[in-house]
Scaffold this motif. Structure first.
Motif, PDB file in Angstrom:
ATOM      1  N   ALA A  79       0.769  -1.120  -0.026  1.00 45.31           N
ATOM      2  CA  ALA A  79      -0.045  -0.020  -0.066  1.00 45.31           C
ATOM      3  C   ALA A  79       0.887   1.279  -0.106  1.00 45.31           C
ATOM      4  N   LYS A  80       0.230   2.302  -0.858  1.00 46.71           N
ATOM      5  CA  LYS A  80       1.026   3.463  -0.660  1.00 46.71           C
ATOM      6  C   LYS A  80       0.495   4.363   0.665  1.00 46.71           C
ATOM      7  N   MET A  81       1.364   4.939   1.300  1.00 52.00           N
ATOM      8  CA  MET A  81       1.163   5.831   2.581  1.00 52.00           C
ATOM      9  C   MET A  81       1.042   7.091   2.120  1.00 52.00           C
ATOM     10  N   VAL A  82      -0.477   7.729   2.321  1.00 55.47           N
ATOM     11  CA  VAL A  82      -0.700   9.138   2.049  1.00 55.47           C
ATOM     12  C   VAL A  82      -0.532   9.712   3.234  1.00 55.47           C
ATOM     13  N   ASN A 113      -8.385  -7.221  -5.542  1.00 56.06           N
ATOM     14  CA  ASN A 113      -9.327  -8.032  -6.395  1.00 56.06           C
ATOM     15  C   ASN A 113      -9.531  -7.042  -7.305  1.00 56.06           C
ATOM     16  N   GLY A 114      -8.843  -5.918  -7.861  1.00 58.94           N
ATOM     17  CA  GLY A 114      -9.399  -5.085  -8.809  1.00 58.94           C
ATOM     18  C   GLY A 114     -10.026  -3.760  -8.226  1.00 58.94           C
ATOM     19  N   LYS A 115     -10.246  -3.846  -6.868  1.00 56.86           N
ATOM     20  CA  LYS A 115     -10.919  -2.727  -6.605  1.00 56.86           C
ATOM     21  C   LYS A 115     -10.052  -1.670  -5.600  1.00 56.86           C
ATOM     22  N   PRO A 116      -9.949  -0.209  -5.766  1.00 57.31           N
ATOM     23  CA  PRO A 116      -9.226   0.397  -4.805  1.00 57.31           C
ATOM     24  C   PRO A 116      -9.800   0.601  -3.438  1.00 57.31           C
ATOM     25  N   GLN A 117      -8.783   0.514  -2.694  1.00 58.35           N
ATOM     26  CA  GLN A 117      -9.017   0.683  -1.250  1.00 58.35           C
ATOM     27  C   GLN A 117      -8.321   1.722  -0.643  1.00 58.35           C
ATOM     28  N   LYS A 118      -8.922   2.187   0.399  1.00 60.31           N
ATOM     29  CA  LYS A 118      -8.391   3.376   1.248  1.00 60.31           C
ATOM     30  C   LYS A 118      -8.616   3.075   2.859  1.00 60.31           C
ATOM     31  N   LEU A 119      -7.705   2.801   3.521  1.00 63.10           N
ATOM     32  CA  LEU A 119      -7.672   2.352   4.882  1.00 63.10           C
ATOM     33  C   LEU A 119      -6.834   3.480   5.958  1.00 63.10           C
ATOM     34  N   LEU A 120      -7.419   3.826   7.084  1.00 65.69           N
ATOM     35  CA  LEU A 120      -6.951   4.801   8.015  1.00 65.69           C
ATOM     36  C   LEU A 120      -5.900   3.799   8.806  1.00 65.69           C
ATOM     37  N   LEU A 121      -4.519   4.499   8.902  1.00 68.55           N
ATOM     38  CA  LEU A 121      -3.584   4.203   9.725  1.00 68.55           C
ATOM     39  C   LEU A 121      -3.589   5.024  11.151  1.00 68.55           C
ATOM     40  N   ILE A 191     -14.447   0.959   7.372  1.00 67.72           N
ATOM     41  CA  ILE A 191     -15.557  -0.049   7.266  1.00 67.72           C
ATOM     42  C   ILE A 191     -15.375  -0.438   5.724  1.00 67.72           C
ATOM     43  N   MET A 192     -14.934  -1.720   5.517  1.00 61.65           N
ATOM     44  CA  MET A 192     -14.660  -1.906   3.942  1.00 61.65           C
ATOM     45  C   MET A 192     -15.919  -2.558   3.308  1.00 61.65           C
ATOM     46  N   GLN A 193     -16.249  -2.190   2.055  1.00 64.27           N
ATOM     47  CA  GLN A 193     -17.405  -2.625   1.412  1.00 64.27           C
ATOM     48  C   GLN A 193     -17.228  -3.954   0.751  1.00 64.27           C
ATOM     49  N   ILE A 194     -16.352  -4.795   0.920  1.00 66.00           N
ATOM     50  CA  ILE A 194     -15.994  -5.917   0.265  1.00 66.00           C
ATOM     51  C   ILE A 194     -15.847  -7.086   1.434  1.00 66.00           C
ATOM     52  N   PRO A 195     -15.924  -8.451   1.022  1.00 64.81           N
ATOM     53  CA  PRO A 195     -15.435  -9.138   2.248  1.00 64.81           C
ATOM     54  C   PRO A 195     -14.050  -9.517   2.104  1.00 64.81           C
ATOM     55  N   ILE A 196     -13.300  -9.855   3.298  1.00 69.71           N
ATOM     56  CA  ILE A 196     -12.167 -10.189   3.524  1.00 69.71           C
ATOM     57  C   ILE A 196     -11.881 -11.710   4.070  1.00 69.71           C
ATOM     58  N   PRO A 197     -12.093 -12.611   3.139  1.00 66.77           N
ATOM     59  CA  PRO A 197     -12.263 -13.918   3.613  1.00 66.77           C
ATOM     60  C   PRO A 197     -10.723 -14.557   3.922  1.00 66.77           C
ATOM     61  N   VAL A 198      -9.869 -13.873   4.807  1.00 67.25           N
ATOM     62  CA  VAL A 198      -8.769 -14.533   5.206  1.00 67.25           C
ATOM     63  C   VAL A 198      -8.368 -13.928   6.592  1.00 67.25           C
ATOM     64  N   GLY A 199      -7.550 -14.487   7.225  1.00 68.79           N
ATOM     65  CA  GLY A 199      -7.371 -14.351   8.775  1.00 68.79           C
ATOM     66  C   GLY A 199      -8.073 -15.140   9.694  1.00 68.79           C
TER      67      GLY A 199
END
Length: 206
Positions: A79-82, A113-121, A191-199
């Protein structure tokens, strides 16, 4: 003909894995899988035997294993850190109704999976090493196969403006095992709008 097709599929799988590991800068598939399995074993032993485990002594007696999804290296992303120009404090709500303060440091931007994501660190106020970050997130599996209050990943910045996020290492907060613990809930940005089926999956009492 069938055996030939199986061979082709096997070769394509190896090639795909090789591409994934090249893109994510990961070790060989075997070493990577071994590392994840070792971390899972460490988690299990901590929960089962450690004095600081969130389980009660009664729970420990019946506790046999942690439940995980199958390891999928495609959920390890670069991920790119902004960095935020103005870093502010945020009060994350806790599961007991209280709040805990964290520093809003930067956003991690990546494709999954081809979708852009943006999460707060976030950074804990008690964090001495400024390259360490806390990621609390929820996704479409939350409340279904995974804990409804979200999951966590501990992150360490490994580039000047980049960070590796491996969702295979997503783990449950203590309150998933014992409601007597108070845990921070994910901020609205995560709050991601996709499933994360790992972990790690949700903890099921025996």
């Amino acid at each position: 003909m069938k055996s030939k097709n199986i061979l082709i599929i096997g070769v394509l799988t190896v090639v795909a894995l090789a591409v994934i590991y090249t893109m994510t800068g990961t070790e060989s598939p075997e070493v990577y899988l071994e590392k994840i399995e070792k971390e899972r074993d460490r988690q299990y032993k901590f929960i089962k035997f450690n004095i600081d485990s969130p389980l009660t002594e009664e729970q420990k007696k019946d506790f046999k294993e942690l439940d995980f999804y199958t390891i999928d290296p495609s959920y390890k992303v670069r991920a790119k850190m902004v960095e935020l120009e103005e870093k502010k404090m945020v009060e994350l709500p806790m599961t007991d109704g209280s709040v805990e303060k964290y520093l809003k440091h930067s956003f991690a931007e990546f494709d999954l999976n081809g979708k852009p994501q943006k999460l707060l660190l976030l950074q804990s106020m008690k964090e001495a090493d400024k390259r360490n970050f806390f990621l609390a997130f929820a996704d479409e599996t939350s409340g279904e196969e995974t804990y409804g209050g979200g999951r966590y990943i501990n992150l360490r910045q490994d580039g000047k403006n980049s960070i590796t996020i491996d969702f295979n290492l997503a783990y449950n907060p203590y309150c998933a095992y014992n409601p007597d613990f108070a845990c921070p809930l994910p901020p609205k940005e995560n709050i991601m709008q996709i499933p994360i089926p790992v972990g790690e999956k949700d903890y099921k009492k025996e």
